[in-house]
Scaffold this active site. Sequence first.
Site, PDB file in Angstrom:
ATOM      1  N   HIS A  18       0.835  -1.206   0.000  1.00 52.90           N
ATOM      2  CA  HIS A  18       0.000   0.000   0.000  1.00 52.90           C
ATOM      3  C   HIS A  18       0.870   1.256   0.000  1.00 52.90           C
ATOM      4  CE1 HIS A  18      -3.656   2.341   1.092  1.00 52.90           C
ATOM      5  NE2 HIS A  18      -2.763   3.117   1.682  1.00 52.90           N
ATOM      6  N   GLU A  19       1.813   1.307   0.931  1.00 51.64           N
ATOM      7  CA  GLU A  19       2.675   2.483   1.020  1.00 51.64           C
ATOM      8  C   GLU A  19       3.634   2.570  -0.169  1.00 51.64           C
ATOM      9  OE1 GLU A  19       1.948   4.702   3.045  1.00 51.64           O
ATOM     10  OE2 GLU A  19       0.596   3.543   4.310  1.00 51.64           O
TER      11      GLU A  19
END
Length: 418
Positions: A18-19
């Site tokens: 996600h990051e």
Amino acid sequence: MNTVIAFVIIFGALVFFHELGHLIFAKRAGILCREFAIGFGPKVFSFKKGETVYTIRLLPLGGFVRMAGEDPEMIDVKPGQLVGLLFDKNGKVNKIIVNHKDEYPEAKVIEVERADLEHELYIEGYERDHEQLERFELSEPAYFVMNREEIQIAPYHRQFASKTLGQRTMAIFAGPLMNFILAFIIFVAIGMLQGYPVNKPIIGELTNNGSAMKAGLQQHDVVLSINGQSVSTWTDVVEIIRNNPEKELLFKVKRNNEILDIAVTPEAKEVQGETIGLIGVYGPMEKSFFGAFKQGAIETYYWTKEIIVGLGHLLTGQFSFDMLSGPVGIAVSTHKVAQSGVYYLMKWGAILSINLGIINLLPIPALDGGRLTFFAIEALRGKPIDRQKEGLVHFIGFALLMLLMLVVTWNDIQKFFL
């Protein structure tokens, strides 16, 4: 301990991807990314590569990418402040020494008169015992040195707010997008390694001591008919078996170019108030890249739809609050899934990844969806909302999310341990 390890690995992977989405598209837009962090709280491990510090923090409950301009700069210089200046080979300032200046005897110490470290990139001041005002241009990159640590100065064109609406939107949207991509990749990997179901009338794996194994059916047998009724799909086979509990069925099967007749009696089982027949066989599985690719897309779409429908039921009151789970509930569920095997654990990770992507897209302040909502308002207004007002909304949203997390976690503890 195995449960904790499985939870940390799965949740850490979901947060990492996600990051990573945020990081990739922020860097593509030219935004200075100061930190890429997995977890919150104190640093456990860190290293620096290029402009970015990569850290693992103590609490594995999320992560973040700290982009220049999203928060007030940690260091600033003000009129009257004494700073040391170090220069590059072109005579431009590449380091501004904020404290411990005596440790840098080669630095030129000035009393700051004025400075613009965002747009024009200069600093003006007076040397000791000199009355003449001097102006010094900053190089790119340039750094503050505070407590012996170098912190890169972020000119405005390297800050988040300086980028186009499209670039900012993509940098935020890329996080949830990567969760969907990760889920798709996992489903494809499962299809490649384990196989994917096909709707063909072929016997798959047999359970030990099931009716099929006792009767003599074997994996890969092709079912031609049951009780004289032709079948062309696995759905046909399942339907006939389910509708005939404890009734002898004559299977005509093809095995190695030989036609065999095998009598099988399905066992009766009560399922949701209905008695159905079971013979202890799984459906057929196949392995191919294109088939796994297609199955990955089907599974990703299916679970995305199911989670969205579930959220809809939550909003309409058809879904009980007690059915929500936080980190504790997810950890307990991960333990149960891990006992079923690695493929079930992989599928569970893919479903969690989709769930994380969808939750982050909800228009809730402090989540990616909340920020995207502000971007949509900006597109309609033609100008951004005041940053302080937006920051206050996100702060309140974050506080409420933390409160919800505490309530859900306590609910999990009561449900599973008390």
